[in-house]
Each structure stands twice: as structure tokens, then as C-alpha cells.
Scaffold this active site. Sequence first.
Site, PDB file in Angstrom:
ATOM      1  N   GLY A 113       0.861  -1.001   0.160  1.00  0.00           N
ATOM      2  CA  GLY A 113       0.158  -0.042  -0.269  1.00  0.00           C
ATOM      3  C   GLY A 113       1.177   1.345  -0.094  1.00  0.00           C
ATOM      4  O   GLY A 113       0.717   2.275  -0.323  1.00  0.00           O
ATOM      5  N   ASP A 136       5.678 -10.180   5.093  1.00  0.00           N
ATOM      6  CA  ASP A 136       4.890 -10.860   4.339  1.00  0.00           C
ATOM      7  C   ASP A 136       5.533 -11.714   2.683  1.00  0.00           C
ATOM      8  O   ASP A 136       6.062 -12.992   2.042  1.00  0.00           O
ATOM      9  CB  ASP A 136       3.550 -10.440   3.457  1.00  0.00           C
ATOM     10  CG  ASP A 136       2.602  -9.704   4.665  1.00  0.00           C
ATOM     11  OD1 ASP A 136       2.943 -10.422   5.486  1.00  0.00           O
ATOM     12  OD2 ASP A 136       2.190  -8.969   4.628  1.00  0.00           O
ATOM     13  N   ARG A 171      -2.021 -35.098  19.164  1.00  0.00           N
ATOM     14  CA  ARG A 171      -3.081 -34.670  18.654  1.00  0.00           C
ATOM     15  C   ARG A 171      -2.298 -33.776  16.953  1.00  0.00           C
ATOM     16  O   ARG A 171      -1.192 -34.018  16.889  1.00  0.00           O
ATOM     17  CB  ARG A 171      -2.901 -33.401  19.282  1.00  0.00           C
ATOM     18  CG  ARG A 171      -3.573 -33.462  20.586  1.00  0.00           C
ATOM     19  CD  ARG A 171      -3.748 -31.901  21.351  1.00  0.00           C
ATOM     20  NE  ARG A 171      -4.323 -32.436  22.889  1.00  0.00           N
ATOM     21  CZ  ARG A 171      -3.933 -32.261  23.633  1.00  0.00           C
ATOM     22  NH1 ARG A 171      -3.461 -30.846  24.137  1.00  0.00           N
ATOM     23  NH2 ARG A 171      -5.294 -32.082  25.094  1.00  0.00           N
ATOM     24  N   MET A 178       0.840 -15.233   9.640  1.00  0.00           N
ATOM     25  CA  MET A 178       0.647 -14.377   9.239  1.00  0.00           C
ATOM     26  C   MET A 178       1.288 -13.911   7.758  1.00  0.00           C
ATOM     27  O   MET A 178       1.557 -15.084   6.926  1.00  0.00           O
ATOM     28  CB  MET A 178       1.131 -13.252   9.666  1.00  0.00           C
ATOM     29  CG  MET A 178       0.346 -12.797  10.859  1.00  0.00           C
ATOM     30  SD  MET A 178       1.380 -10.934  11.027  1.00  0.00           S
ATOM     31  CE  MET A 178       0.229 -10.197  12.338  1.00  0.00           C
ATOM     32  N   GLY A 179       0.584 -13.317   6.681  1.00  0.00           N
ATOM     33  CA  GLY A 179       1.971 -13.478   5.265  1.00  0.00           C
ATOM     34  C   GLY A 179       0.213 -12.930   4.283  1.00  0.00           C
ATOM     35  O   GLY A 179       0.964 -12.205   2.625  1.00  0.00           O
ATOM     36  N   ARG A 275      -6.139 -28.921  17.869  1.00  0.00           N
ATOM     37  CA  ARG A 275      -5.675 -27.609  18.794  1.00  0.00           C
ATOM     38  C   ARG A 275      -4.738 -26.215  17.597  1.00  0.00           C
ATOM     39  O   ARG A 275      -4.019 -26.582  16.727  1.00  0.00           O
ATOM     40  CB  ARG A 275      -4.916 -27.897  19.472  1.00  0.00           C
ATOM     41  CG  ARG A 275      -4.961 -28.498  20.797  1.00  0.00           C
ATOM     42  CD  ARG A 275      -6.232 -28.068  21.281  1.00  0.00           C
ATOM     43  NE  ARG A 275      -6.585 -28.664  22.712  1.00  0.00           N
ATOM     44  CZ  ARG A 275      -7.309 -29.295  22.806  1.00  0.00           C
ATOM     45  NH1 ARG A 275      -8.271 -30.168  21.108  1.00  0.00           N
ATOM     46  NH2 ARG A 275      -7.533 -30.348  23.871  1.00  0.00           N
ATOM     47  N   GLN A 283       4.906 -12.268  15.613  1.00  0.00           N
ATOM     48  CA  GLN A 283       5.798 -12.381  14.338  1.00  0.00           C
ATOM     49  C   GLN A 283       6.151 -11.111  13.652  1.00  0.00           C
ATOM     50  O   GLN A 283       7.300 -10.984  13.283  1.00  0.00           O
ATOM     51  CB  GLN A 283       5.276 -12.870  13.140  1.00  0.00           C
ATOM     52  CG  GLN A 283       4.328 -14.485  13.640  1.00  0.00           C
ATOM     53  CD  GLN A 283       3.850 -14.671  12.503  1.00  0.00           C
ATOM     54  OE1 GLN A 283       3.965 -15.873  11.708  1.00  0.00           O
ATOM     55  NE2 GLN A 283       1.859 -14.788  13.441  1.00  0.00           N
ATOM     56  N   ARG A 284       5.768 -10.015  14.081  1.00  0.00           N
ATOM     57  CA  ARG A 284       6.438  -9.045  13.586  1.00  0.00           C
ATOM     58  C   ARG A 284       6.807  -7.563  14.630  1.00  0.00           C
ATOM     59  O   ARG A 284       7.462  -7.086  14.060  1.00  0.00           O
ATOM     60  CB  ARG A 284       5.371  -7.747  13.047  1.00  0.00           C
ATOM     61  CG  ARG A 284       4.770  -8.465  12.296  1.00  0.00           C
ATOM     62  CD  ARG A 284       3.819  -6.612  11.866  1.00  0.00           C
ATOM     63  NE  ARG A 284       3.324  -6.064  12.281  1.00  0.00           N
ATOM     64  CZ  ARG A 284       2.166  -5.022  12.364  1.00  0.00           C
ATOM     65  NH1 ARG A 284       1.357  -5.632  10.623  1.00  0.00           N
ATOM     66  NH2 ARG A 284       1.432  -4.521  12.418  1.00  0.00           N
TER      67      ARG A 284
HETATM   68  O1  F6P Z   1       1.725  -6.757   5.576  1.00  0.00           O
HETATM   69  C1  F6P Z   1       2.286  -7.077   7.181  1.00  0.00           C
HETATM   70  C2  F6P Z   1       1.373  -7.537   8.177  1.00  0.00           C
HETATM   71  O2  F6P Z   1       1.715  -8.866   9.222  1.00  0.00           O
HETATM   72  C3  F6P Z   1       0.591  -8.886   7.979  1.00  0.00           C
HETATM   73  O3  F6P Z   1       0.876  -9.961   7.511  1.00  0.00           O
HETATM   74  C4  F6P Z   1      -1.125  -9.230   8.502  1.00  0.00           C
HETATM   75  O4  F6P Z   1      -1.902  -9.891   7.775  1.00  0.00           O
HETATM   76  C5  F6P Z   1      -1.310  -7.506   8.204  1.00  0.00           C
HETATM   77  O5  F6P Z   1      -0.111  -6.848   8.653  1.00  0.00           O
HETATM   78  C6  F6P Z   1      -1.582  -7.364  10.173  1.00  0.00           C
HETATM   79  O6  F6P Z   1      -1.975  -5.919   9.889  1.00  0.00           O
HETATM   80  P1  F6P Z   1      -2.720  -4.999  11.437  1.00  0.00           P
HETATM   81  O7  F6P Z   1      -1.287  -5.360  11.812  1.00  0.00           O
HETATM   82  O8  F6P Z   1      -2.798  -3.610  10.506  1.00  0.00           O
HETATM   83  O9  F6P Z   1      -3.732  -6.010  12.039  1.00  0.00           O
END
Ligand code: F6P
Length: 357
Positions: A113, A136, A171, A178-179, A275, A283-284
Site C-alpha cells: 500500500g 510478508d 494431536r 501471517m502473510g 488444536r 511475528q512482527r
Molecule cells: O503486512 C504485514 C501484516 O503483518 C500481515 O501479515 C497481516 O495480515 C497484517 O499485516 C496485519 O495487519 P494489522 O497489524 O493492521 O492487524
Amino acid sequence: MKRIGMLTSGGDCQALNAAMRGVVKSLSYSGEPVEIYGFLEGYKGLIYGNFRMLTGADFSGILTKGGTILGSSRTPFKLMREPDENGLDKVEAMKQNYYKLRLDCLVILGGNGTHKTANMLREEGLNVVTLPKTIDNDLWGTDMTFGFQSAVNIATDCIDCIHTTAASHGRVFIVEVMGHKVGYLTLNAGMAGGADIILIPEIPYDINKVVEAINKRSERGSKFTILAVAEGAISKEDAALSKKEYKKKMANYKYPSVSYEIAEKIQKKSGLDVRVTVPGHTQRGGSPCPYDRVFASRLGAEAGRLILNGEYGFMVGYRNREIVKVPLEDVAGKLKMVAPDSDIIREAKMLGISFGD
Ligand code: F6P
């Protein structure tokens, strides 16, 4: 003297600070005097003239820090041409702030974006250099984005942890990765974590094939199965729906996310205990991994070089093991996706990994 405006936009990721530090260091060490204007919270800062003048001290000690010292926000591209609630023309406001501060260029760090808006600002006549960030790895024009490897590490750690408990209890475990609409993160973390089944948006799954793969493992004596499921994973039936039909389905969706739907279906069809684990925004988070620190620093240094040469309108990317400059108009609006017929998918299948197809 170079006057540089800088901003980080969209979801944050690891190594944003490392990249900005790289830009500023390379400019400073060139001997060219620089003034850095840091716009706060992404494009919002540029629209509303909310900035902070930054000095070398602001960039000291941030190589290892996750997040972004400038803050970030999502300002959707499709709303950029719409006036804000007070009737402000956002694009004009960004241009005015740029000219008022007599900037030589903007350094914009972001994902898909963000690049659409960066390209629009270029078309509006501003000098722009961008850097590719996102966990991503879905940005067109670069083989790699910074943040991706750090996120792969975290998602892999999560799958590693699940392994021991999955083995103890026999299990089925789903780890949702994410991604957004792209499967690079899930594919890489899934392979690194030894997932048995990997479901990614690019390869719509058949739930019967997924259950078949689980049953086959049971028949071979494996007590547990681990699935790495992309948050954007989609079934074959849903992939066949029109955009409108799919939107309608999602409007009445009863699950918190796709993994829960998949879990319910597996449970019903196999009778096994399932589960779901969703590591989500972890992850970020955290420090960038060494790869990302080096990678983001290199991209930042090259962005500094472009600025010194007055070469604007490019994203600094990475292709075929080389740092390259990619025209912004080529990047904007395009998504890079996993090719279902790529070598890595073929090799994963050779290793016995099921993609549910
Ligand atoms: O684009 C990075 C990302 O972490 C995606 O993997 C995930 O779908 C999205 O952002 C989550 O966005 P937000 O932090 O706005 O919930």
C-alpha cells in the site's frame, strides 16, 4: 546540503530502524551535510505536518531495535484522494509540507500500500526513494524484503515449540502464520519447522486431501501432525467463488480465522483432537535477526547513494543476489506471490509435505 524527509508506513516489521540508520549513516559518512525530517506515524505525519528533526544521536543504538522510531500507521491508498473529515486534500497537504520544508527528497519505508502512495507522490512531482519492508515478502520487484527473515525465525520457533507437545499428546496442531494474501512466510517457516502439511493462498486446498495426508501419517505410525496454515489459506470451493460470493461468505464468517474452520473440518472428518495456535503479531515483533540487520543496512546505504546521485523514483530492491534500483511505477500495485510450480514447492512435495492439493 541535503534535506531529507523520512517516514515508515503500514504494518511495522523488524529492521525498519536498521534501514533508516543505514540511510543516515551512508549520507553522513559521505561528507554531505544532511538535515533529516522524520514524519511521525507514516503518511499521517506528512499530511498533517507532524515531524521531528532528527540528528545522528536519534539513529545511534537502533540497529538492533524492532519497531520504528518514527511510529507507523495505515493510511489506505484508496482514501488518499478523498478529503479528510475536515475537507483537507491529503495529497495537496503532503505536497505543501514537502515544499514548505524545501525537501530534496522523501525516503519512504513500506510495503504494498505504501508503495502505491509513494508512486503517486512521484507522479505528483516529488522526489522519492523507497525501501521494501514487510514480513510478508510480497513486494514485487525484490526477491527479499526486510522483516521477512526475522518473522520466519519467530514463526519457526513457534512450530518448534508445538512439536514437542504435539508428539506427547498425539494431536493435530495447526500453527497459523501471517502473510496476508501471500504464502512465503508460511512456506518458509513451515519447511524450517518440519510441518507435515502447509496450506498457502496460492495453492487452494481440498480438505479431504488434508485429512488423507493426516490419516496416511497415522497409518505410518506417526502419532501427530503439524499444519502450517497461512492466514490467507483458501479452500478450493472458496477459491472458485466470485469476489462477491466470497465477500458474502466472509461477512457471516463465524470463525476467528481460517485455521479454526480448518480445525473444525479436520476434527469432524477424522475424529482427531485438533488444536490451533496463532502467534499473530509476535511475528512482527522483537529484534531484527542478523540477516535483516545486514540486509536492511545494505539497502539503506544504497538508498543514501541514490540520494547523493540525485537518482529518484526508485525502490532499492534485491534481485538475483544483487542490490538493484527498481522504478517505482513498476513496483506499485503489484503483488509477488509464491508460484505453485516453483522449485521450492516441488522440492517440498519431494520431502513428503502435503499442500492439500
Ligand atoms: O503486512 C504485514 C501484516 O503483518 C500481515 O501479515 C497481516 O495480515 C497484517 O499485516 C496485519 O495487519 P494489522 O497489524 O493492521 O492487524
